[in-house]
Scaffold this motif. Structure first.
Motif, PDB file in Angstrom:
ATOM      1  N   SER A 103       6.735  13.180 -16.112  1.00 23.06           N
ATOM      2  CA  SER A 103       7.399  12.376 -17.133  1.00 23.06           C
ATOM      3  C   SER A 103       8.849  12.755 -17.366  1.00 23.06           C
ATOM      4  O   SER A 103       9.674  11.909 -17.718  1.00 23.06           O
ATOM      5  N   GLU A 104       9.202  14.034 -17.190  1.00 23.69           N
ATOM      6  CA  GLU A 104      10.565  14.454 -17.568  1.00 23.69           C
ATOM      7  C   GLU A 104      11.632  13.668 -16.812  1.00 23.69           C
ATOM      8  O   GLU A 104      12.676  13.311 -17.331  1.00 23.69           O
ATOM      9  N   ALA A 105      11.373  13.381 -15.518  1.00 22.74           N
ATOM     10  CA  ALA A 105      12.380  12.708 -14.707  1.00 22.74           C
ATOM     11  C   ALA A 105      12.355  11.195 -14.869  1.00 22.74           C
ATOM     12  O   ALA A 105      13.119  10.485 -14.245  1.00 22.74           O
ATOM     13  N   GLY A 106      11.444  10.691 -15.722  1.00 24.81           N
ATOM     14  CA  GLY A 106      11.391   9.256 -15.945  1.00 24.81           C
ATOM     15  C   GLY A 106      10.190   8.601 -15.285  1.00 24.81           C
ATOM     16  O   GLY A 106       9.951   7.417 -15.478  1.00 24.81           O
ATOM     17  N   PHE A 107       9.435   9.371 -14.498  1.00 25.25           N
ATOM     18  CA  PHE A 107       8.247   8.813 -13.849  1.00 25.25           C
ATOM     19  C   PHE A 107       7.068   8.920 -14.826  1.00 25.25           C
ATOM     20  O   PHE A 107       6.149   9.698 -14.636  1.00 25.25           O
ATOM     21  N   THR A 108       7.122   8.132 -15.890  1.00 23.28           N
ATOM     22  CA  THR A 108       6.194   8.303 -17.002  1.00 23.28           C
ATOM     23  C   THR A 108       4.786   7.792 -16.731  1.00 23.28           C
ATOM     24  O   THR A 108       3.849   8.197 -17.399  1.00 23.28           O
ATOM     25  N   SER A 109       4.636   6.850 -15.798  1.00 25.52           N
ATOM     26  CA  SER A 109       3.301   6.336 -15.482  1.00 25.52           C
ATOM     27  C   SER A 109       3.292   5.872 -14.027  1.00 25.52           C
ATOM     28  O   SER A 109       4.342   5.736 -13.409  1.00 25.52           O
ATOM     29  N   ILE A 110       2.096   5.635 -13.485  1.00 31.29           N
ATOM     30  CA  ILE A 110       2.026   5.175 -12.101  1.00 31.29           C
ATOM     31  C   ILE A 110       2.713   3.823 -11.932  1.00 31.29           C
ATOM     32  O   ILE A 110       3.508   3.663 -11.007  1.00 31.29           O
ATOM     33  N   PRO A 111       2.472   2.831 -12.805  1.00 33.12           N
ATOM     34  CA  PRO A 111       3.184   1.560 -12.612  1.00 33.12           C
ATOM     35  C   PRO A 111       4.699   1.748 -12.562  1.00 33.12           C
ATOM     36  O   PRO A 111       5.374   1.160 -11.731  1.00 33.12           O
ATOM     37  N   LYS A 112       5.233   2.604 -13.440  1.00 28.42           N
ATOM     38  CA  LYS A 112       6.672   2.838 -13.432  1.00 28.42           C
ATOM     39  C   LYS A 112       7.097   3.532 -12.139  1.00 28.42           C
ATOM     40  O   LYS A 112       8.158   3.236 -11.577  1.00 28.42           O
ATOM     41  N   SER A 113       6.288   4.470 -11.666  1.00 28.82           N
ATOM     42  CA  SER A 113       6.574   5.150 -10.405  1.00 28.82           C
ATOM     43  C   SER A 113       6.563   4.162  -9.253  1.00 28.82           C
ATOM     44  O   SER A 113       7.412   4.231  -8.353  1.00 28.82           O
ATOM     45  N   VAL A 114       5.607   3.243  -9.286  1.00 26.98           N
ATOM     46  CA  VAL A 114       5.529   2.228  -8.230  1.00 26.98           C
ATOM     47  C   VAL A 114       6.776   1.356  -8.278  1.00 26.98           C
ATOM     48  O   VAL A 114       7.365   1.029  -7.234  1.00 26.98           O
ATOM     49  N   TYR A 115       7.191   0.982  -9.490  1.00 27.67           N
ATOM     50  CA  TYR A 115       8.420   0.200  -9.648  1.00 27.67           C
ATOM     51  C   TYR A 115       9.606   0.945  -9.032  1.00 27.67           C
ATOM     52  O   TYR A 115      10.379   0.390  -8.260  1.00 27.67           O
ATOM     53  N   TRP A 116       9.725   2.238  -9.327  1.00 28.29           N
ATOM     54  CA  TRP A 116      10.802   3.031  -8.756  1.00 28.29           C
ATOM     55  C   TRP A 116      10.710   3.058  -7.225  1.00 28.29           C
ATOM     56  O   TRP A 116      11.721   2.972  -6.531  1.00 28.29           O
ATOM     57  N   THR A 117       9.494   3.174  -6.696  1.00 21.23           N
ATOM     58  CA  THR A 117       9.328   3.216  -5.250  1.00 21.23           C
ATOM     59  C   THR A 117       9.773   1.903  -4.611  1.00 21.23           C
ATOM     60  O   THR A 117      10.400   1.897  -3.550  1.00 21.23           O
ATOM     61  N   ILE A 118       9.469   0.786  -5.278  1.00 24.80           N
ATOM     62  CA  ILE A 118       9.934  -0.509  -4.757  1.00 24.80           C
ATOM     63  C   ILE A 118      11.456  -0.552  -4.776  1.00 24.80           C
ATOM     64  O   ILE A 118      12.092  -0.950  -3.798  1.00 24.80           O
ATOM     65  N   THR A 124       0.834  -1.205   0.000  1.00 23.31           N
ATOM     66  CA  THR A 124       0.000   0.000   0.000  1.00 23.31           C
ATOM     67  C   THR A 124       0.867   1.253   0.000  1.00 23.31           C
ATOM     68  O   THR A 124       0.658   2.181  -0.794  1.00 23.31           O
ATOM     69  N   LEU A 125       1.861   1.271   0.878  1.00 26.56           N
ATOM     70  CA  LEU A 125       2.785   2.415   0.930  1.00 26.56           C
ATOM     71  C   LEU A 125       3.405   2.666  -0.438  1.00 26.56           C
ATOM     72  O   LEU A 125       3.497   3.806  -0.899  1.00 26.56           O
ATOM     73  N   VAL A 126       3.830   1.564  -1.057  1.00 23.39           N
ATOM     74  CA  VAL A 126       4.540   1.642  -2.322  1.00 23.39           C
ATOM     75  C   VAL A 126       3.634   2.227  -3.406  1.00 23.39           C
ATOM     76  O   VAL A 126       4.071   3.068  -4.205  1.00 23.39           O
ATOM     77  N   VAL A 127       2.364   1.804  -3.432  1.00 22.78           N
ATOM     78  CA  VAL A 127       1.441   2.322  -4.451  1.00 22.78           C
ATOM     79  C   VAL A 127       1.130   3.794  -4.181  1.00 22.78           C
ATOM     80  O   VAL A 127       1.190   4.629  -5.089  1.00 22.78           O
ATOM     81  N   VAL A 128       0.842   4.140  -2.912  1.00 23.86           N
ATOM     82  CA  VAL A 128       0.487   5.520  -2.601  1.00 23.86           C
ATOM     83  C   VAL A 128       1.663   6.465  -2.865  1.00 23.86           C
ATOM     84  O   VAL A 128       1.513   7.505  -3.525  1.00 23.86           O
ATOM     85  N   PHE A 129       2.863   6.072  -2.402  1.00 16.64           N
ATOM     86  CA  PHE A 129       4.016   6.937  -2.640  1.00 16.64           C
ATOM     87  C   PHE A 129       4.399   6.967  -4.120  1.00 16.64           C
ATOM     88  O   PHE A 129       4.875   7.998  -4.611  1.00 16.64           O
ATOM     89  N   GLY A 130       4.203   5.837  -4.809  1.00 14.50           N
ATOM     90  CA  GLY A 130       4.469   5.814  -6.244  1.00 14.50           C
ATOM     91  C   GLY A 130       3.591   6.820  -6.968  1.00 14.50           C
ATOM     92  O   GLY A 130       4.067   7.591  -7.808  1.00 14.50           O
ATOM     93  N   ALA A 131       2.291   6.838  -6.621  1.00 16.30           N
ATOM     94  CA  ALA A 131       1.371   7.785  -7.253  1.00 16.30           C
ATOM     95  C   ALA A 131       1.779   9.228  -6.925  1.00 16.30           C
ATOM     96  O   ALA A 131       1.740  10.109  -7.792  1.00 16.30           O
ATOM     97  N   LEU A 132       2.189   9.449  -5.676  1.00 15.34           N
ATOM     98  CA  LEU A 132       2.636  10.790  -5.276  1.00 15.34           C
ATOM     99  C   LEU A 132       3.836  11.247  -6.102  1.00 15.34           C
ATOM    100  O   LEU A 132       3.874  12.378  -6.595  1.00 15.34           O
ATOM    101  N   MET A 133       4.817  10.340  -6.247  1.00 21.55           N
ATOM    102  CA  MET A 133       6.005  10.692  -7.022  1.00 21.55           C
ATOM    103  C   MET A 133       5.642  10.979  -8.473  1.00 21.55           C
ATOM    104  O   MET A 133       6.244  11.831  -9.121  1.00 21.55           O
TER     105      MET A 133
END
Lengths: 289, 289, 289, 289
Positions: free
Chosen positions: D189-204, D174-183
């Motif tokens: 997109s410019e920093a590479g956080f192009t989508s929520i799934p990718k952001s979640v991956y980065w958070t993990i 849950t933390l990972v999904v919520v913080f991923g969405a926040l990021m």
């Protein structure tokens, strides 16, 4: 830190003089003891997870472009469904305002509001991401289950060790600021340590052993300092782990101690399954669980 | 390692024949029992944090260029404020020299000196970063609070396990040097392992699981060796954690000891299940839990 | 794994009929009880550390080019010094061959051999790095000190948990190979997963949370799999830590248990400082430590 | 989670009326008590490891091109060998179908099938990687050894803490999904956080302290958020470790329980300091330590 009060959902006591349908509705929506209540919970979890997947996939550009219509429809389906659920929750409790102000009441509202606001105010796309907070709603269902007892043990141990962890965190933050400032002096702008905040950010990346590598020290002195920070970070992870382990063990032990005194010799500390006192052999009183 | 002495602040004992105003001042500045003392501490913490934020923002070039005047003024405001505080501290204690030589006395001086020196000697900008050490002053206030008891438990456990951790650290450092030298032989300059110190730096980055990735092995043998180092590092983190957990549990247990004094010899420290005093054999009073 | 025998240095027993000078020499070189023995140890440690620093700096090209002569001379100084020490060690023990075959005898030889071989066979520069193994010699001095008792506790706990850790390591290696092969199938050569061994290397880098970032998954499926590996690695670190913590606590406890039975009631489990039985009040026999 | 049943291999009971050769074969292939059984296990482990090495080297392009013929031949050698072993296993058990459906029976089949299928259907090279699952077969031999007792302790502790770890994992996800969405909102997109799934991956990647560095936050707010995630990840590793440590210690303690049976009722499980049976009150025999 861990607030217990808003977690209590406003269940209606059996003896209160409410209408029968409200009581039934309350049991289905807030409870999990009846068959209908369990079914409601399962359907709700599936709907929440589906809506989360929709929100996530909707953020992937390639997928959004292809299924724009589908996402739009399913979003309104979920929003209307959760709105209906919200209204039913309000109806099923005796004091709707209390529910609306509770933690989960707020989360429930937050999971439907963004879509409606998106209708009124165009261009607030980013606010739609708030719908991801629907994920928190699953904790409500979890709360009713047998898993809660386990979660409680973890939370109690966290609560008990809260002060120790606060002291630890403040110490880590001080270390991080002081070493960040040092690295700023030692390395300077060329290596990417352009300001103290950025240096502190790098120190956090290093001390937590994350280590992105976007900034890394170039001078010998900087690498020596970085090595110190790394070994420090590698070592002090032992502190929170030790705190939490010790706390968990303590709560394990406390929950296992029988407090029946022996009627004959007064000794305590008997096992739960003891029938006779292990010190004097006298029969113990049965446990009144 | 953990020095206790300089932490004791030179409080004046109630019975000493000092002037009343000095006693009052001492209670406000060094103590936290009175209302004024607490207020002083809160204001002090806020001022320290504000000045730290100023120092940090001042190091960001874009912000500094815009608010140069503001930073200059606020810096002098904080310096004069802390100078006043320093003088009051000196005045409020009976033996000012003792205070000035103490750990916190030194930190207090260090938090105002850089600004004055910057006035006298131009071009010592980097020294201004020393002002960040003001952060350490918050520990003084923390010391008076109820959080100190928790911090003490952590420090005592650290102190007790100090020797074990020293042995562990020396072993890790030896491993790091030996494996660093090995990687230097195996990989050589092409992969970035240009010297033994640099190889050792890389090994530290790897064994602590930080892993920047600025240098990484290229040959198969180097990658095999690196894998060994990683798994080793992943495993030996268990050692400090185990040491600290065991130590913390021990101190937990010691604090759980029965406090019934023996009616005959007055000894304490009996087990919970003790019936007779283990020192003189007299029967103990039953525990009134 | 942890061999105890070679660590015992061949000290001459006081009662053996050896010449007096050999006995004195042995006490100075191998012992740490006399003043001369302590001084010898301190000088030896300093010399070892200095020679290590020399070897390390010698590998930095910029420094080597500047101080080539100095390094050459100091290297021969250390080699001759350690050679003299080696000869003295051989002379001071009754059975030199036994010493030469022991672990530390071998390390002592290894710390002087490379320089001599470098004289005979040119072009074996890399072998000179072996001199870094001199670092191991410090453990001999450490062995005599009071720190050894602590190290022993750590080693005993490691030894006791050896089997559990072996099982854990084998499981981790299996996971790493299976997931490495999976990533090889999923990601393929384009993302850098060019072969199974390389994929396994990447999996080790990931599961140990090192994460260089030289290779990283590009496809959605690969990133999902990578996430699984990361969370797995993040979680299973708990296993060795748990094993080691539990083992250390056990050895803590065992070393604290008194095994005197009460002469009257036969009860055991008394504290070390107990004078009377805590169950029946009878006087205990004094401990024969 | 940990299924016990399929691990039981279908050994023939000594008293069953089977032909003698089948009994002997069964002891050799499935057992490890006889000399021949041990020899069989050792040869099998060596063959499995050799075949794994072959599969791994075969995936390295440079090596495959050079030794293509050798790999082809050795692959058929191993496949035929394991096929023979599979047939013998089927023959040696009384109920072959039960064996074939068991976990290890399935793994045995999976370790030979890919090669045969590769013959029939060309172009399924990737399926050949399945042969790496042969590695799992070593667990069968391990199962018979003395190491199994240790593995069992680890598994029991894992099993007991399963619920707590599940709660922990769900919270982390849950933390990972919520913080991923926040990021995703903060960085874009410019920093590479192009989508929520990718952001979640980065958070993990960040919360598990892996930190590849392929994506990293660029804005000040993003770096502040990232710092929070890192410190959180650094701290919550304490939770699974604490859970597992506490569980392991508990099982340690349980295994230290006194094994004196009560002379009257035969009950065991008394404490070390028990004088009377806690179930029937009869006096216990003194411990003969």
């Amino acid at each position: 830190m861990i607030h217990d009060k808003p977690l209590k959902h406003p269940r209606i006591h059996e003896e209160s003089p409410t209408s029968a349908w409200r009581q039934t509705l309350n049991r289905i929506i807030f409870g999990a003891e009846t068959k209908a209540g369990k079914a409601f919970d399962v359907v709700l979890i599936i709907m929440i997870l589906l809506s989360i997947v929709t929100v996530m996939l909707d953020s992937v550009e390639a997928i959004r472009n292809q299924y724009r219509q589908l996402f739009y429809l399913s979003e309104w389906f979920f929003t209307l469904l959760f709105t209906l659920e919200y209204i039913l929750r309000l109806l099923s409790v005796r004091r709707p305002l209390l529910y609306a102000q509770s933690f989960f009441g707020f989360v429930d509202l937050l999971s439907i509001l963004p879509t409606y606001l998106g209708l009124l105010i165009p261009g607030v796309e980013y606010m739609l991401t708030l719908r991801i907070l629907r994920l928190l709603r699953i904790f409500r269902v979890l709360k009713l289950s047998e898993y809660m007892r386990e979660a409680n043990v973890l939370l109690i141990a966290l609560n008990n060790s809260f002060r120790k962890i606060a002291v630890f965190l403040y110490t880590v933050l001080t270390l991080v600021v002081v070493f960040g400032a040092l690295m700023y002096i030692v390395e300077g702008s060329e290596a990417g340590f352009t300001s103290i905040p950025k240096s502190v950010y790098w120190t956090i990346v290093t001390i937590t052993t994350v280590g992105y590598g976007d900034i890394s020290p170039q001078t010998a002195l900087g690498q020596l300092l970085a090595s110190t920070i790394m070994i420090m970070g590698y070592g002090i992870i032992a502190v929170p782990t030790g705190i939490y382990s010790a706390e968990l063990m303590k709560s394990h032990k406390q929950s296992r101690i029988d407090n029946r005194p022996c009627p004959d010799c007064g000794a305590t500390g008997h096992d739960f399954d003891a029938v006779y006192c292990k010190y004097c052999g006298h029969r113990l009183n049965p446990r009144d669980e």
